[in-house]
Design a protein around this motif. Structure first.
Motif, mmCIF file in Angstrom:
data_model
loop_
_atom_site.group_PDB
_atom_site.id
_atom_site.type_symbol
_atom_site.label_atom_id
_atom_site.label_comp_id
_atom_site.label_asym_id
_atom_site.label_seq_id
_atom_site.Cartn_x
_atom_site.Cartn_y
_atom_site.Cartn_z
ATOM 1 N N ILE A 7 10.710 -2.182 -4.573
ATOM 2 C CA ILE A 7 10.155 -2.464 -3.246
ATOM 3 C C ILE A 7 10.410 -3.893 -2.801
ATOM 4 O O ILE A 7 9.901 -4.319 -1.771
ATOM 5 C CB ILE A 7 8.635 -2.193 -3.239
ATOM 6 N N ARG A 8 11.191 -4.664 -3.584
ATOM 7 C CA ARG A 8 11.482 -6.035 -3.189
ATOM 8 C C ARG A 8 12.322 -6.023 -1.909
ATOM 9 O O ARG A 8 13.266 -5.286 -1.777
ATOM 10 C CB ARG A 8 12.212 -6.747 -4.327
ATOM 11 N N GLY A 9 11.965 -6.867 -0.951
ATOM 12 C CA GLY A 9 12.681 -6.916 0.322
ATOM 13 C C GLY A 9 11.943 -6.111 1.378
ATOM 14 O O GLY A 9 11.068 -5.288 1.098
ATOM 15 N N PHE A 16 10.535 3.171 -0.685
ATOM 16 C CA PHE A 16 9.530 3.652 -1.640
ATOM 17 C C PHE A 16 8.630 4.705 -0.988
ATOM 18 O O PHE A 16 8.284 5.716 -1.619
ATOM 19 C CB PHE A 16 8.694 2.473 -2.128
ATOM 20 N N ALA A 17 8.251 4.495 0.279
ATOM 21 C CA ALA A 17 7.399 5.452 0.986
ATOM 22 C C ALA A 17 8.090 6.800 1.129
ATOM 23 O O ALA A 17 7.476 7.859 0.915
ATOM 24 C CB ALA A 17 7.025 4.896 2.354
ATOM 25 N N VAL A 18 9.378 6.776 1.475
ATOM 26 C CA VAL A 18 10.131 8.032 1.629
ATOM 27 C C VAL A 18 10.253 8.741 0.286
ATOM 28 O O VAL A 18 10.057 9.965 0.182
ATOM 29 C CB VAL A 18 11.518 7.741 2.222
ATOM 30 N N PHE A 44 -0.127 14.985 -1.712
ATOM 31 C CA PHE A 44 0.270 13.937 -0.777
ATOM 32 C C PHE A 44 -0.722 12.758 -0.749
ATOM 33 O O PHE A 44 -0.326 11.626 -0.475
ATOM 34 C CB PHE A 44 0.429 14.523 0.633
ATOM 35 N N PHE A 45 -1.995 13.033 -1.019
ATOM 36 C CA PHE A 45 -2.965 11.945 -1.069
ATOM 37 C C PHE A 45 -2.591 10.881 -2.106
ATOM 38 O O PHE A 45 -2.607 9.677 -1.809
ATOM 39 C CB PHE A 45 -4.369 12.490 -1.356
ATOM 40 N N PRO A 46 -2.264 11.288 -3.357
ATOM 41 C CA PRO A 46 -1.856 10.263 -4.330
ATOM 42 C C PRO A 46 -0.616 9.487 -3.901
ATOM 43 O O PRO A 46 -0.503 8.286 -4.190
ATOM 44 C CB PRO A 46 -1.589 11.067 -5.613
ATOM 45 N N ALA A 47 0.324 10.156 -3.203
ATOM 46 C CA ALA A 47 1.531 9.471 -2.746
ATOM 47 C C ALA A 47 1.183 8.349 -1.773
ATOM 48 O O ALA A 47 1.729 7.247 -1.839
ATOM 49 C CB ALA A 47 2.493 10.462 -2.095
ATOM 50 N N ARG A 58 2.255 -1.056 6.081
ATOM 51 C CA ARG A 58 3.183 -0.310 6.938
ATOM 52 C C ARG A 58 3.922 0.794 6.178
ATOM 53 O O ARG A 58 4.031 1.922 6.691
ATOM 54 C CB ARG A 58 4.154 -1.268 7.610
ATOM 55 N N PRO A 59 4.454 0.547 4.997
ATOM 56 C CA PRO A 59 5.060 1.660 4.247
ATOM 57 C C PRO A 59 4.057 2.776 3.951
ATOM 58 O O PRO A 59 4.429 3.967 3.947
ATOM 59 C CB PRO A 59 5.559 0.991 2.959
ATOM 60 N N SER A 60 2.794 2.448 3.700
ATOM 61 C CA SER A 60 1.810 3.492 3.417
ATOM 62 C C SER A 60 1.530 4.322 4.678
ATOM 63 O O SER A 60 1.290 5.538 4.578
ATOM 64 C CB SER A 60 0.505 2.871 2.896
ATOM 65 N N ILE A 61 1.570 3.679 5.858
ATOM 66 C CA ILE A 61 1.411 4.442 7.099
ATOM 67 C C ILE A 61 2.576 5.408 7.281
ATOM 68 O O ILE A 61 2.393 6.576 7.662
ATOM 69 C CB ILE A 61 1.295 3.489 8.304
ATOM 70 N N LEU A 62 3.791 4.923 6.983
ATOM 71 C CA LEU A 62 4.965 5.807 7.058
ATOM 72 C C LEU A 62 4.824 6.978 6.096
ATOM 73 O O LEU A 62 5.088 8.132 6.452
ATOM 74 C CB LEU A 62 6.229 5.011 6.740
ATOM 75 N N CYS A 63 4.387 6.689 4.857
ATOM 76 C CA CYS A 63 4.200 7.754 3.873
ATOM 77 C C CYS A 63 3.148 8.748 4.340
ATOM 78 O O CYS A 63 3.316 9.970 4.178
ATOM 79 C CB CYS A 63 3.815 7.141 2.523
ATOM 80 N N ALA A 64 2.065 8.246 4.940
ATOM 81 C CA ALA A 64 1.004 9.126 5.414
ATOM 82 C C ALA A 64 1.512 10.049 6.522
ATOM 83 O O ALA A 64 1.202 11.247 6.546
ATOM 84 C CB ALA A 64 -0.175 8.290 5.910
ATOM 85 N N VAL A 65 2.294 9.497 7.462
ATOM 86 C CA VAL A 65 2.820 10.310 8.562
ATOM 87 C C VAL A 65 3.793 11.367 8.040
ATOM 88 O O VAL A 65 3.706 12.559 8.401
ATOM 89 C CB VAL A 65 3.496 9.404 9.603
#
Length: 327
Positions: A7-9, A16-18, A44-47, A58-65
């Motif tokens: 997840i660096r960068g 990572f979210a995808v 999906f909750f654990p993801a 922000r990546p977690s919001i993308l993962c949630a969507v």
């Protein structure tokens, strides 16, 4: 370490979210036959939680969507469609509420941990700077005291009056002694040294300077002295030791000296014992005009303690008792 490298960068967190969404979908799909109806979001909750912890807001919001859409399309009837009805809308609202709470608290925890690490780093830098300044100040004070002692000795060498010259020489020697005590009270990293450690160095130096052959034994004193009491206690020890060299053994003489510091009780007891000639009969240390004994009495008074000198079983015993200070 592998997750942090991934997840660096800026783009790493979204990758990572995808990936987390794909893994959650594959796991949910593989276990679909094992799950009872009504659990479309279980993997999906654990993801979302893992993405929020490792990748941030922000990546977690993308993962949630992505996870919500994947669960809606594949695991909420009618399958393979994004049709909506009351039960579907209720499930989606419940999912959105749960992941929002998860992301909110985990992101808050991440920020708190990051601030804590920054505070720790700042305090560590301040502590290192403080220790460096303290060691530098300690070193400069010792050097300045040594210079003052040397100047007094130099001034005394140019005086014709024998008593004045002797007084200046003694004063210079004792100031240089205090400078040496200051240097030895702390170790190389600035921590207070145990009494036993610096007592060995200071007493060995005093014996060498006097040219005496001394069998020295030091007992106890495993703990450092309190900073406010270190100098007076050490001065009492050195004056008692020098008294043994000068009056007990004589110039160039030899003998045994035992130094002990009992720090186990409410009152600490410093004892300096020598097997030399001892004081003359009827000697009263409290009435002596000797500079050394006057210094000892002054140091004992400063400590709020008591100094005694006696003859016990062929040994001259100088004993200082005082109450230790507590931080």
């Amino acid at each position: 370490m592998a997750v942090n490298a991934l997840i660096r960068g800026k783009a790493g967190g979204y990758v990572f979210a995808v990936l987390a969404t794909l893994v959650a979908w594959a796991l949910r799909y593989a276990l679909d036959g094992w799950f009872p109806p009504g659990f479309p979001y279980l993997t999906f909750f654990p993801a979302v939680v893992i993405t929020a912890y490792f990748a941030g807001l922000r990546p977690s919001i993308l993962c949630a969507v992505l996870s919500g859409v994947a669960a809606w399309y594949f695991f909420i009837p009618p399958f393979h469609s994004l049709s909506i009805n009351f039960s579907t809308a209720l499930a989606l609202v419940f999912y959105a509420f749960v992941v929002a709470v998860d992301v909110f608290f985990i992101d808050g925890m991440r920020k708190a941990l990051r601030q804590l690490e920054e505070e720790r780093a700042r305090y560590a830098a301040l502590a290192e700077s403080r220790d460096l300044l303290y060691r530098e100040l300690h070193h400069r004070v010792s050097n300045n005291l040594q210079v003052v002692g040397a100047l007094l000795r130099l001034q005394g060498s140019g005086i014709n009056d024998e008593d004045a010259r002797h007084a200046l020489a003694e004063a210079g020697g004792r100031i240089e002694l205090i400078a040496k005590i200051q240097r030895e009270l702390h170790n190389a990293v600035g921590d207070p040294a145990p009494f036993r450690t610096f007592a060995e160095v200071v007493l060995a130096g005093a014996a060498a300077a006097a040219g005496a052959q001394v069998s020295l034994v030091i007992e106890g004193g495993e703990q450092p002295l309190h900073p406010d009491q270190a100098t007076p206690v050490t001065l009492v020890m050195l004056e008692s030791f020098n008294n043994a060299l000068e009056h007990g053994f004589g110039e160039g003489g030899s003998g045994r000296v035992q130094v002990s510091l009992d720090q186990s009780g409410l009152t600490h007891i410093l004892s300096v014992r020598d097997d030399g000639a001892g004081p003359p009969d009827g000697f009263d240390p409290t009435a002596s005009k000797s500079l050394g004994l006057r210094i000892v009495r002054a140091m004992a008074q400063q400590l709020g303690g008591k100094f005694e000198m006696s003859r016990e079983d062929g040994w001259t015993v100088c004993r200082l008792s005082y109450a230790p200070k507590r931080d």
